[in-house]
Design a protein around this motif. Structure first.
Motif, PDB file in Angstrom:
ATOM      1  N   CYS A 317       0.843  -1.187   0.000  1.00 63.18           N
ATOM      2  CA  CYS A 317       0.000   0.000   0.000  1.00 63.18           C
ATOM      3  C   CYS A 317       0.885   1.246   0.000  1.00 63.18           C
ATOM      4  N   HIS A 318       0.587   2.241  -0.655  1.00 59.76           N
ATOM      5  CA  HIS A 318      -0.343   2.437  -1.757  1.00 59.76           C
ATOM      6  C   HIS A 318       0.467   2.883  -2.970  1.00 59.76           C
ATOM      7  N   TYR A 319       1.563   2.152  -3.204  1.00 55.21           N
ATOM      8  CA  TYR A 319       2.487   2.572  -4.275  1.00 55.21           C
ATOM      9  C   TYR A 319       3.456   1.424  -4.567  1.00 55.21           C
ATOM     10  N   ALA A 342      -1.766   5.629  -5.576  1.00 50.56           N
ATOM     11  CA  ALA A 342      -2.962   6.456  -5.404  1.00 50.56           C
ATOM     12  C   ALA A 342      -3.690   6.056  -4.134  1.00 50.56           C
ATOM     13  N   ARG A 343      -3.779   6.958  -3.185  1.00 48.25           N
ATOM     14  CA  ARG A 343      -4.609   6.731  -1.997  1.00 48.25           C
ATOM     15  C   ARG A 343      -5.600   7.878  -1.903  1.00 48.25           C
ATOM     16  N   THR A 344      -6.852   7.577  -2.212  1.00 48.04           N
ATOM     17  CA  THR A 344      -7.939   8.550  -2.176  1.00 48.04           C
ATOM     18  C   THR A 344      -7.508   9.858  -2.854  1.00 48.04           C
ATOM     19  N   ILE A 430     -12.032  -5.317  -0.357  1.00 39.45           N
ATOM     20  CA  ILE A 430     -12.699  -4.280   0.445  1.00 39.45           C
ATOM     21  C   ILE A 430     -11.874  -3.929   1.681  1.00 39.45           C
ATOM     22  N   ASN A 431     -11.882  -2.640   1.991  1.00 42.28           N
ATOM     23  CA  ASN A 431     -11.327  -2.132   3.242  1.00 42.28           C
ATOM     24  C   ASN A 431     -12.491  -1.886   4.193  1.00 42.28           C
ATOM     25  N   THR A 432     -12.371  -2.375   5.411  1.00 43.28           N
ATOM     26  CA  THR A 432     -13.495  -2.260   6.335  1.00 43.28           C
ATOM     27  C   THR A 432     -12.968  -2.235   7.773  1.00 43.28           C
ATOM     28  N   TYR A 433     -13.494  -1.347   8.589  1.00 44.49           N
ATOM     29  CA  TYR A 433     -12.932  -1.145   9.934  1.00 44.49           C
ATOM     30  C   TYR A 433     -13.973  -1.315  11.035  1.00 44.49           C
ATOM     31  N   PRO A 434     -14.623  -2.501  11.102  1.00 39.97           N
ATOM     32  CA  PRO A 434     -15.592  -2.677  12.195  1.00 39.97           C
ATOM     33  C   PRO A 434     -14.881  -2.573  13.541  1.00 39.97           C
ATOM     34  N   TRP A 436     -13.631   0.123  14.688  1.00 38.18           N
ATOM     35  CA  TRP A 436     -12.731   1.280  14.774  1.00 38.18           C
ATOM     36  C   TRP A 436     -13.452   2.549  14.370  1.00 38.18           C
ATOM     37  N   TYR A 437     -13.705   2.727  13.058  1.00 35.50           N
ATOM     38  CA  TYR A 437     -14.367   3.982  12.658  1.00 35.50           C
ATOM     39  C   TYR A 437     -15.858   3.934  12.989  1.00 35.50           C
ATOM     40  N   ASP A 438     -16.412   2.719  12.987  1.00 31.88           N
ATOM     41  CA  ASP A 438     -17.809   2.597  13.368  1.00 31.88           C
ATOM     42  C   ASP A 438     -18.079   1.176  13.839  1.00 31.88           C
ATOM     43  N   SER A 471      -8.983  -6.388   2.280  1.00 30.61           N
ATOM     44  CA  SER A 471      -7.649  -5.823   2.061  1.00 30.61           C
ATOM     45  C   SER A 471      -7.192  -4.883   3.169  1.00 30.61           C
ATOM     46  N   GLU A 472      -8.097  -4.451   4.037  1.00 31.65           N
ATOM     47  CA  GLU A 472      -7.705  -3.651   5.202  1.00 31.65           C
ATOM     48  C   GLU A 472      -8.721  -3.836   6.310  1.00 31.65           C
ATOM     49  N   PHE A 473      -8.227  -3.978   7.518  1.00 38.29           N
ATOM     50  CA  PHE A 473      -9.037  -3.938   8.744  1.00 38.29           C
ATOM     51  C   PHE A 473      -8.045  -3.780   9.886  1.00 38.29           C
ATOM     52  N   VAL A 516      -4.091  -7.394   7.228  1.00 35.67           N
ATOM     53  CA  VAL A 516      -4.258  -6.507   8.389  1.00 35.67           C
ATOM     54  C   VAL A 516      -3.719  -5.121   8.032  1.00 35.67           C
ATOM     55  N   TRP A 517      -4.446  -4.084   8.457  1.00 36.89           N
ATOM     56  CA  TRP A 517      -3.883  -2.736   8.427  1.00 36.89           C
ATOM     57  C   TRP A 517      -3.313  -2.462   9.806  1.00 36.89           C
ATOM     58  N   GLN A 518      -2.012  -2.461  10.042  1.00 39.26           N
ATOM     59  CA  GLN A 518      -0.923  -2.563   9.113  1.00 39.26           C
ATOM     60  C   GLN A 518       0.249  -3.154   9.865  1.00 39.26           C
ATOM     61  N   GLY A 533      -4.840  15.463  13.003  1.00 46.87           N
ATOM     62  CA  GLY A 533      -5.569  15.023  14.192  1.00 46.87           C
ATOM     63  C   GLY A 533      -5.139  13.658  14.696  1.00 46.87           C
ATOM     64  N   ARG A 534      -4.352  12.948  13.923  1.00 43.81           N
ATOM     65  CA  ARG A 534      -3.933  11.614  14.364  1.00 43.81           C
ATOM     66  C   ARG A 534      -2.877  11.761  15.471  1.00 43.81           C
ATOM     67  N   PRO A 535      -3.031  10.998  16.585  1.00 43.40           N
ATOM     68  CA  PRO A 535      -2.032  11.096  17.655  1.00 43.40           C
ATOM     69  C   PRO A 535      -0.628  10.813  17.129  1.00 43.40           C
TER      70      PRO A 535
HETATM   71  C1  ADA Z   1      -7.738   3.429   4.800  1.00 43.44           C
HETATM   72  C2  ADA Z   1      -6.571   3.588   3.880  1.00 43.44           C
HETATM   73  C3  ADA Z   1      -5.266   3.533   4.598  1.00 43.44           C
HETATM   74  C4  ADA Z   1      -5.367   4.118   5.989  1.00 43.44           C
HETATM   75  C5  ADA Z   1      -6.432   3.427   6.786  1.00 43.44           C
HETATM   76  C6  ADA Z   1      -6.704   4.045   8.150  1.00 43.44           C
HETATM   77  O1  ADA Z   1      -8.806   2.796   4.545  1.00 43.44           O
HETATM   78  O2  ADA Z   1      -6.596   2.797   2.749  1.00 43.44           O
HETATM   79  O3  ADA Z   1      -4.303   4.207   3.844  1.00 43.44           O
HETATM   80  O4  ADA Z   1      -5.614   5.480   5.896  1.00 43.44           O
HETATM   81  O5  ADA Z   1      -7.634   3.465   6.121  1.00 43.44           O
HETATM   82  O6  ADA Z   1      -5.848   3.900   9.018  1.00 43.44           O
HETATM   83  O7  ADA Z   1      -7.729   4.690   8.321  1.00 43.44           O
END
Ligand code: ADA
Length: 570
Positions: A317-319, A342-344, A430-434, A436-438, A471-473, A516-518, A533-535
C-alpha cells in the motif's frame, strides 16, 4: 545497487550510491538555475528528513555528483526512486526528469566527452497544482533521492527491458519472453538477440532497430523441466538476454524468473492450479531512522517479522515498492499485491490521468518479472461509486490488463454495497474497519455476510462469483498505552478488534485473502487537517510500533495466522 543481484556481465555499471553534494532552496542566495555552491554532503539513497535541521523540510533541493563520459557508450542514469519530482542535468544541460517517488526511471545521455562530467538532480517534494498523487495523506511523502542510483554504459543499440511470462504446459513449463531494444544513435543498428536459461539457449534472430527508436523481439523457451516457484519452495532461475553484433557480445540484461501461474476460478484464487488463501499485512515503506529509504537490512527485519507472524502475503500500500524489497519477496516466497500510486486521490485534478498512467505503466514494466507479485492493484479507496469514478477505474484497470494479462487485477474499495466497479476486477477487495471507525468488533462477521450476499447477487453488477480479499481492517493503538478497560487507542482494544476480525475473515469459505492494516506504525503528513488530528502525527494501526517493537496485538495475529490453513478447505 538497484537490485539484490547483478544484472549485467557485459554492460559496465557503476553504483552512484554514496556521498553527493547537497543544498536546499532555503540555503541558496543566488538566482541561477543550478547552485554555484553546495552546503553539505549527504549519503544517497536517503530521505532528507533524516538530516538534522531538515526534519520537516518541504520544498526543493539539489544533489550533485560526477560520472565519467564515454564516447562509444551513452550514460544511462537509472534512478530507483526520487521523491517526488526530479530534473536531471549533465554538465549544466537539462537531460530529463520524472514525477513520482515510487517508480524507477532512466535518462539516457549519449555523446558525453571522455572526461569527468557533472550530474545534478533537482528534487522537489512540495504539494500543489503540479502533483495529483503526492498529496497530504495518511502516509508521509518524504524528499530526496530515496532509492539506489546507477550509471550504466550502454552501446548504441541496447537491451532496454525483458518481460518474461511463465505458463504451465502439461508437465513442463514455457516461458514467453519479449525483449525491448532501443537505439540512441543516429544510425540503424542490426543485432542478434539470444536468451539463455540454465543450459537452454534460444536465438530470437536478427533485427534492425531504427535510429532513436525502440523495437521488441519475441520468443519462447518451451518444454522446460524446472521446479515451480511456490511460497514454501521459491525456486528462482536467471534469464539472461544477450545482444550480439556479429560474433561480439555487446550488451546484456539478466533478470530472475519463477515458474508459477496465478489465476482465479469462481470464488478462489489459484496458485499453480491450487486454491490459496492469502493472509498478511499492509506495509508502508517507512521507518523513523530512514524515512521511506529503507536499507536492505531494515527490509529484511520487516520480512522476518512477517514470517514470524505466519504471513504469506504483503500488500504494498499504496504505491510500487523498492525493487530490492520485491527481490527479497521473490527469494522468500512471500506473495505480493503491488499497486500503483494512489490513496484517495481527486480524479478531477488536471494531472491525474497522466500521472496515474505513468505510475501504472512504470510499475508493471519495471516489476514485471517478479514471481512474488500475484496481483496488480490500483486506486485505493477512490471514487468507485459514481459513473464518472467508474470510468476512471475502468481506464486504469484496463491499462493494467493491457500491460500484463497474466495476473489478476484489483483495487481496494471502501464504498461497500454502493460500489459500481466490481465488474471491472478479477478479484474484489474491500477495506473495512468494524470496531474502529464505526460499529463494534463483533460486527465484523455479520457485516461480511451482508456484503457477500450483495456481492454474489446481480445487484453487485458483475461482482458475483469472484474471489474476495479483505484488504484492510484493524485498529489504532498507542504503543505502551494500556488501561483497565480496553478503550480506543489502547493496545488491548487493538488486540480485541484484530481477534474478532481475523476470526470472521480467515476461515470464511468465501474469503480468499485478509491483510491486516498494518504491519508497523508510520509517519503521516502534517499537512491536511484530518491527518494532523492523528495522535503522534502517525498512523498507529501497526501491530509493531515504528521501531518494530511488538504491541499486544502481535501475538493475537500470530496465533490466528499460524492456525490458518494455506489452502482452501474443500
Ligand atoms: C484506509 C486507507 C489507509 C489508511 C487506513 C486508516 O482505509 O486505505 O491508507 O488510511 O484506512 O488507518 O484509516
Amino acid at each position: 545497487m538497484l537490485r539484490t543481484f547483478e544484472q549485467h556481465l557485459v554492460r559496465t555499471v557503476d553504483s552512484l550510491d554514496g556521498w553527493w553534494a547537497f543544498v536546499t532552496a532555503d540555503e541558496r542566495t543566488d538566482r541561477r538555475e543550478l547552485p554555484p555552491d553546495y552546503t553539505r554532503r549527504v549519503h544517497v539513497p536517503s530521505a532528507w528528513e533524516m538530516l538534522p535541521g531538515l526534519e520537516t523540510y518541504r520544498g526543493r533541493a539539489w544533489y550533485r555528483t560526477e560520472i565519467e563520459g564515454d564516447a562509444e557508450h551513452a550514460a544511462r542514469l537509472v534512478f530507483g526512486g526520487v521523491s517526488h519530482t526530479a530534473t536531471v542535468y549533465v554538465d549544466g544541460k537539462e537531460v530529463g526528469g520524472h514525477y513520482d517517488a515510487f517508480t524507477p526511471w532512466d535518462v539516457v545521455v549519449p555523446g558525453l566527452p571522455e572526461r569527468t562530467c557533472e550530474v545534478v538532480v533537482a528534487v522537489d517534494n512540495s504539494f500543489g497544482e503540479h502533483s495529483a498523487l503526492h498529496i497530504p495523506n495518511d502516509y508521509m511523502t518524504y524528499g530526496g533521492i530515496t532509492r539506489p542510483v546507477e550509471v550504466q554504459y550502454v552501446p548504441p543499440a541496447y537491451i532496454d527491458a525483458v518481460f518474461a511470462t511463465p505458463a504451465a504446459d502439461g508437465d513442463a513449463w514455457r516461458l514467453d519472453v519479449t525483449v525491448r531494444l532501443k537505439n540512441w544513435s543516429d544510425q540503424p543498428q542490426r543485432r542478434q538477440v539470444v536468451l539463455v536459461l540454465g543450459v537452454r539457449q534460444v536465438e530470437l534472430g536478427a533485427v534492425t532497430v531504427k535510429p532513436g527508436q525502440a523495437r521488441t523481439v519475441r520468443g519462447s523457451l518451451e518444454g522446460l523441466d524446472v521446479p515451480a516457484w511456490a511460497p514454501d519452495a521459491p525456486h528462482l532461475h536467471t534469464l539472461w538476454a544477450c545482444l550480439l553484433d556479429g560474433e561480439e557480445l555487446v550488451d546484456d540484461l539478466a533478470d530472475r524468473v519463477g515458474f508459477r501461474e496465478v489465476a482465479t476460478r469462481g470464488r478462489e484464487i489459484l496458485l499453480n492450479g491450487e486454491p490459496i488463501r492469502l493472509r498478511g499485512f499492509n506495509r508502508h515503506e517507512d521507518h523513523p531512522q530512514f524515512g521511506c529509504a529503507l536499507p536492505v537490512e531494515a527490509m529484511v527485519t520487516d520480512l522476518e517479522l512477517l514470517r514470524d507472524l505466519g504471513a504469506n502475503f504483503v500488500r504494498t500500500c499504496h504505491y510500487p515498492n523498492d525493487m530490492r524489497f520485491l527481490d527479497l519477496c521473490d527469494e522468500l516466497g512471500l506473495l505480493v499485491w503491488e499497486e500503483s500510486h494512489a490513496r484517495t486521490v481527486d480524479f478531477s485534478h488536471p494531472h491525474f490521468r497522466e500521472q496515474i498512467a505513468a505510475s501504472t505503466r512504470e510499475m508493471v514494466e519495471w516489476h514485471f518479472n517478479h514471481p512474488s507479485i500475484a496481483l496488480w492493484g490500483c486506486l485505493n479507496e477512490c471514487e468507485s461509486d459514481t459513473p464518472a469514478g467508474k470510468a476512471e477505474h475502468a481506464r486504469v484497470l484496463k491499462l493494467l490488463r493491457q500491460l500484463d494479462g497474466s495476473r489478476p487485477v484489483t483495487f481496494a474499495s471502501n464504498r461497500r454495497q454502493r460500489d459500481l466497479c466490481m465488474g471491472l476486477v478479477g478479484v474484489v477487495s474491500i477495506n473495512t474497519y468494524p470496531g474502529w471507525y464505526d460499529g463494534r468488533p463483533a460486527d465484523a462477521a455479520p457485516r461480511l455476510d451482508e456484503f457477500l450476499q450483495w456481492l454474489h447477487s446481480p445487484a453487485s453488477n458483475g461482482g458475483a462469483d469472484k474471489p474476495l480479499i479483505v484488504s484492510e481492517f484493524g485498529a489504532g493503538a498507542i504503543p505502551g498505552y494500556r488501561q483497565r478497560h480496553p478503550v480506543h487507542w489502547t493496545e488491548q482494544y487493538q488486540a480485541e478488534v484484530l481477534d474478532a476480525t481475523l476470526q470472521a475473515y480467515l476461515n470464511h469459505k468465501d474469503v480468499s485473502g485478509a491483510a491486516v492494516w498494518q504491519l508497523a506504525d508510520v509517519r503521516i503528513t502534517e499537512e491536511g487537517a484530518f491527518w494532523r488530528g492523528r495522535p503522534r502525527t502517525m498512523n498507529n494501526k501497526g501491530v509493531v510500533d515504528e521501531f518494530r517493537r511488538p504491541k499486544l496485538a502481535y501475538e493475537t495475529v500470530k496465533r490466528h495466522f499460524r492456525a490458518a490453513g494455506l489452502r482452501t478447505e474443500a
